[in-house]
Motif scaffolding. Structure first.
Motif, PDB file in Angstrom:
ATOM      1  N   THR A  68     -10.629 -33.325 -53.083  1.00 54.74           N
ATOM      2  CA  THR A  68      -9.723 -32.343 -52.458  1.00 54.74           C
ATOM      3  C   THR A  68      -8.393 -32.331 -53.200  1.00 54.74           C
ATOM      4  O   THR A  68      -7.845 -31.261 -53.512  1.00 54.74           O
ATOM      5  N   LYS A  82      -7.033 -28.974 -55.375  1.00 54.28           N
ATOM      6  CA  LYS A  82      -5.775 -28.346 -54.946  1.00 54.28           C
ATOM      7  C   LYS A  82      -4.765 -28.328 -56.079  1.00 54.28           C
ATOM      8  O   LYS A  82      -3.957 -27.411 -56.185  1.00 54.28           O
ATOM      9  N   THR A  89     -12.515 -14.566 -49.617  1.00 58.55           N
ATOM     10  CA  THR A  89     -12.499 -15.138 -50.956  1.00 58.55           C
ATOM     11  C   THR A  89     -13.922 -15.415 -51.450  1.00 58.55           C
ATOM     12  O   THR A  89     -14.836 -15.657 -50.654  1.00 58.55           O
ATOM     13  N   ASN A 132     -16.282 -17.700 -54.115  1.00 62.01           N
ATOM     14  CA  ASN A 132     -16.409 -18.812 -55.049  1.00 62.01           C
ATOM     15  C   ASN A 132     -17.537 -18.411 -55.986  1.00 62.01           C
ATOM     16  O   ASN A 132     -18.704 -18.396 -55.610  1.00 62.01           O
ATOM     17  N   ASN A 181     -12.380 -17.560 -57.268  1.00 62.84           N
ATOM     18  CA  ASN A 181     -12.095 -18.698 -58.147  1.00 62.84           C
ATOM     19  C   ASN A 181     -13.386 -19.332 -58.643  1.00 62.84           C
ATOM     20  O   ASN A 181     -14.474 -19.085 -58.115  1.00 62.84           O
ATOM     21  N   GLN A 215     -11.982 -25.417 -48.614  1.00 60.37           N
ATOM     22  CA  GLN A 215     -10.992 -24.330 -48.555  1.00 60.37           C
ATOM     23  C   GLN A 215     -10.941 -23.725 -47.154  1.00 60.37           C
ATOM     24  O   GLN A 215      -9.881 -23.458 -46.604  1.00 60.37           O
ATOM     25  N   PHE A 238      -6.924 -23.233 -47.709  1.00 59.43           N
ATOM     26  CA  PHE A 238      -6.286 -23.047 -49.021  1.00 59.43           C
ATOM     27  C   PHE A 238      -7.270 -22.373 -49.975  1.00 59.43           C
ATOM     28  O   PHE A 238      -8.474 -22.288 -49.692  1.00 59.43           O
ATOM     29  N   ILE A 239      -6.723 -21.860 -51.071  1.00 60.94           N
ATOM     30  CA  ILE A 239      -7.563 -21.336 -52.147  1.00 60.94           C
ATOM     31  C   ILE A 239      -7.154 -22.080 -53.411  1.00 60.94           C
ATOM     32  O   ILE A 239      -5.987 -22.027 -53.813  1.00 60.94           O
ATOM     33  N   PHE A 240      -8.102 -22.812 -53.995  1.00 61.78           N
ATOM     34  CA  PHE A 240      -7.740 -23.652 -55.147  1.00 61.78           C
ATOM     35  C   PHE A 240      -7.501 -22.784 -56.389  1.00 61.78           C
ATOM     36  O   PHE A 240      -8.064 -21.699 -56.512  1.00 61.78           O
ATOM     37  N   LEU A 260      -2.223 -22.897 -56.539  1.00 60.45           N
ATOM     38  CA  LEU A 260      -2.754 -23.123 -55.192  1.00 60.45           C
ATOM     39  C   LEU A 260      -2.149 -22.123 -54.205  1.00 60.45           C
ATOM     40  O   LEU A 260      -0.938 -21.892 -54.215  1.00 60.45           O
ATOM     41  N   ASN A 299      -1.842 -21.582 -50.133  1.00 61.98           N
ATOM     42  CA  ASN A 299      -2.110 -22.105 -48.799  1.00 61.98           C
ATOM     43  C   ASN A 299      -2.214 -20.928 -47.844  1.00 61.98           C
ATOM     44  O   ASN A 299      -1.236 -20.233 -47.605  1.00 61.98           O
TER      45      ASN A 299
END
Lengths: 424, 82
Positions: free
Chosen positions: A24, A28, A306, A308, A339, A363, A368-370, A395, A397
């Motif tokens: 994690t 991040k 989002t 992935n 991402n 996430q 959050f979105i890395f 990052l 949040n």
């Protein structure tokens, strides 16, 4: 029967972090797990950088007995067992030693190969006429289902215990197979996930195809560049991701943390027709897979916050983005955030889908979105139609409600799963 | 090699494969590898390989098939180390 399926446990062995906390923190902060590999250098590989989890001898002893470690030479099983046991414990489950197995719990843990180093070691002995001296564990370490067999035995599980295999789609597929089984009432709990061996004997075939980058041997952390104009091929990786999927009723009864819900998904193949081949995706099938996943999850494309992506850092990244745009019918600033974990881990092959799903679920749960690393120079074909703001390099949040995760693999196979923040 | 010497060496060899510690403490010529010491049957092969290495002998397949208890193991090793 149509039960709701939730996520109650996670475990991960990734190139940039072993264990949930380290992983994690790494995702991040955009921490790369790509390093130069002396062995690949000595073997004169074109690509001499890899994403390989760092495991100490001490850590191994928390998961394996000394006897099990005698003659043990399977990195895939090592990673898978660590991730799997961690996920099981993370879900608040214990390892029982009863006479009867736990009939309602199973394992669906995928793999592309198993114990490839053990296999190599054995082949040398066999050719030296030493078959009788191989010892008793060659089969368990080199059978493809080695990883599910190890996990099933360590945890004493009595439901389905199997290994699926569909190239780089494997990890995402295992989650959807587990989801179906629980949804249909055939199991209450499945330890899903996938693993991938490390080493030259697994990575060489890709190096030979010239699909890995050879431009970053001196700058490993910049080597994996999904969506970048200067992407020059993927960086091979390895590791394992594990996810405990559980019937909602069972999770509520146990009163445990719920990371999120699996709303649905889709698995298909382009049949190596149209633009599809053994190694290239049929875009019609990719788009269909995403659309069907959305339909199956009972949401609309606008609900996706989002994505992935699969996004490996080859010339196919632009095509993948175009396929998402077409399938979702969303462009420019309206496109969801997207991402690629591979910018930090490389392409973990059969483990990619599960490690990346663990990242996606984190996430969702933590909000959050890395960041994507190494794509400051966004590929012009991507920049032309997807707003740069939607491809974060820092990052973010933010509350994330719905994530689409897709994986695509050799053999023209596709899988897309939809995860949602849990809401009773 | 003397039988007492052989059983001492054998004790060290089987140690990692044993699942019944109490029976292991009392291991003697009448102990059965699987029934008493709780050795997983697949590991009998590994014990034979370790015996071959430690005593510098070769144990053929028919002998291996008979090597299910400590007494037989010692009998076989004793002859080969004469």
């Amino acid at each position: 029967m149509n039960r709701r399926v939730v996520i109650t446990g996670l475990g991960v062995v990734a190139p940039n972090g072993v264990g949930l906390n380290a992983f994690t923190h790494a995702i991040k902060n955009g921490i790369s797990g790509i390093r130069h590999d002396a062995q690949l250098h000595n073997l004169q590989f074109s690509c001499q950088i890899v994403g390989k989890p760092q495991i100490s001898e001490e850590l191994k002893l928390n998961y394996f007995s000394e006897l099990e470690l005698r003659g043990f030479n399977s990195t895939g099983i090592l990673y898978g067992v660590i991730a799997g046991i961690d996920a099981w414990k993370d879900a608040g489950l214990t390892i029982e030693n009863n006479v009867d197995p736990d009939w309602d719990s199973g394992v669906i843990f995928g793999s592309g190969t198993s114990g490839i180093d053990k296999f190599r070691e054995s082949i040398y002995k066999i050719d030296e006429l030493q078959t009788r001296r191989l010892g008793s564990t060659v089969v368990a370490q080199t059978m493809n289902s080695g990883i599910s067999a190890y996990l099933g035995g360590k945890l004493g599980l009595g439901n389905q215990v199997t290994t699926n295999s569909s190239a780089c789609t494997t990890g995402t597929e295992s989650i959807l197979m587990a989801y179906e089984r629980i949804k249909n009432g055939q199991a209450n709990r499945i330890l899903a996930g996938s693993t991938s061996d490390s080493g030259p004997y697994i990575w060489a075939g890709f190096d030979a195809m010239r699909v890995c980058t050879f431009k970053h041997n001196e700058s490993p952390e910049q080597g994996s560049r999904p969506m970048s104009a200067s992407a020059s091929g993927f960086v091979p990786g390895s590791g394992a991701g594990a996810i405990v999927l559980e019937d909602l009723e069972s999770a509520l009864q146990r009163g445990v943390r719920i990371y999120g819900e699996v709303l649905g998904g889709n698995i298909n193949s382009g049949g190596q027709r149209g633009s599809g081949t053994m190694t290239a995706p049929n875009s019609v099938a990719v788009q269909r897979c995403i659309k069907e996943a959305i339909k199956n999850a009972g949401i609309t494309s606008n609900d996706i916050d989002t994505i992935n992506g699969h996004l490996t850092a080859t010339a196919k990244d632009s095509l993948e983005i175009a396929n998402w745009r077409e399938a979702l019918n969303r462009n420019g600033l309206d496109f969801p955030y997207i991402n690629s974990l591979k910018s930090m881990t490389g392409h973990c092959l059969s483990a990619a889908g599960s490690i990346e799903s663990v990242a996606a679920i984190l996430q969702l749960y933590h909000g959050f979105i890395f960041p994507n690393i190494n794509c400051e120079d966004l590929h012009p074909e991507i920049e032309g139609s997807t707003d740069r703001l939607k491809i974060p390099t820092k990052l973010i949040n933010t509350e994330v409600n719905i994530i689409a995760k897709a994986s695509f693999g050799f053999g023209d196979v596709n899988a897309c799963v939809i995860f949602k923040k849990f809401d009773e | 090699m003397k039988r007492e010497e052989i059983i001492e060496k054998l004790k060290t060899i089987v140690k990692p494969y044993v699942n019944n510690q109490e029976a292991y403490e009392n291991m003697n010529e009448s102990s059965d590898f699987i029934k008493d010491l709780g050795v997983n049957s697949a590991n009998l092969v590994d014990i034979v390989l370790d015996v071959e290495e430690q005593f510098n002998i070769v144990i053929d397949n028919p002998e291996m098939e008979r090597m299910l208890d400590v007494k037989t193991a010692i009998d076989i090793i004793e002859v080969k180390t004469e």
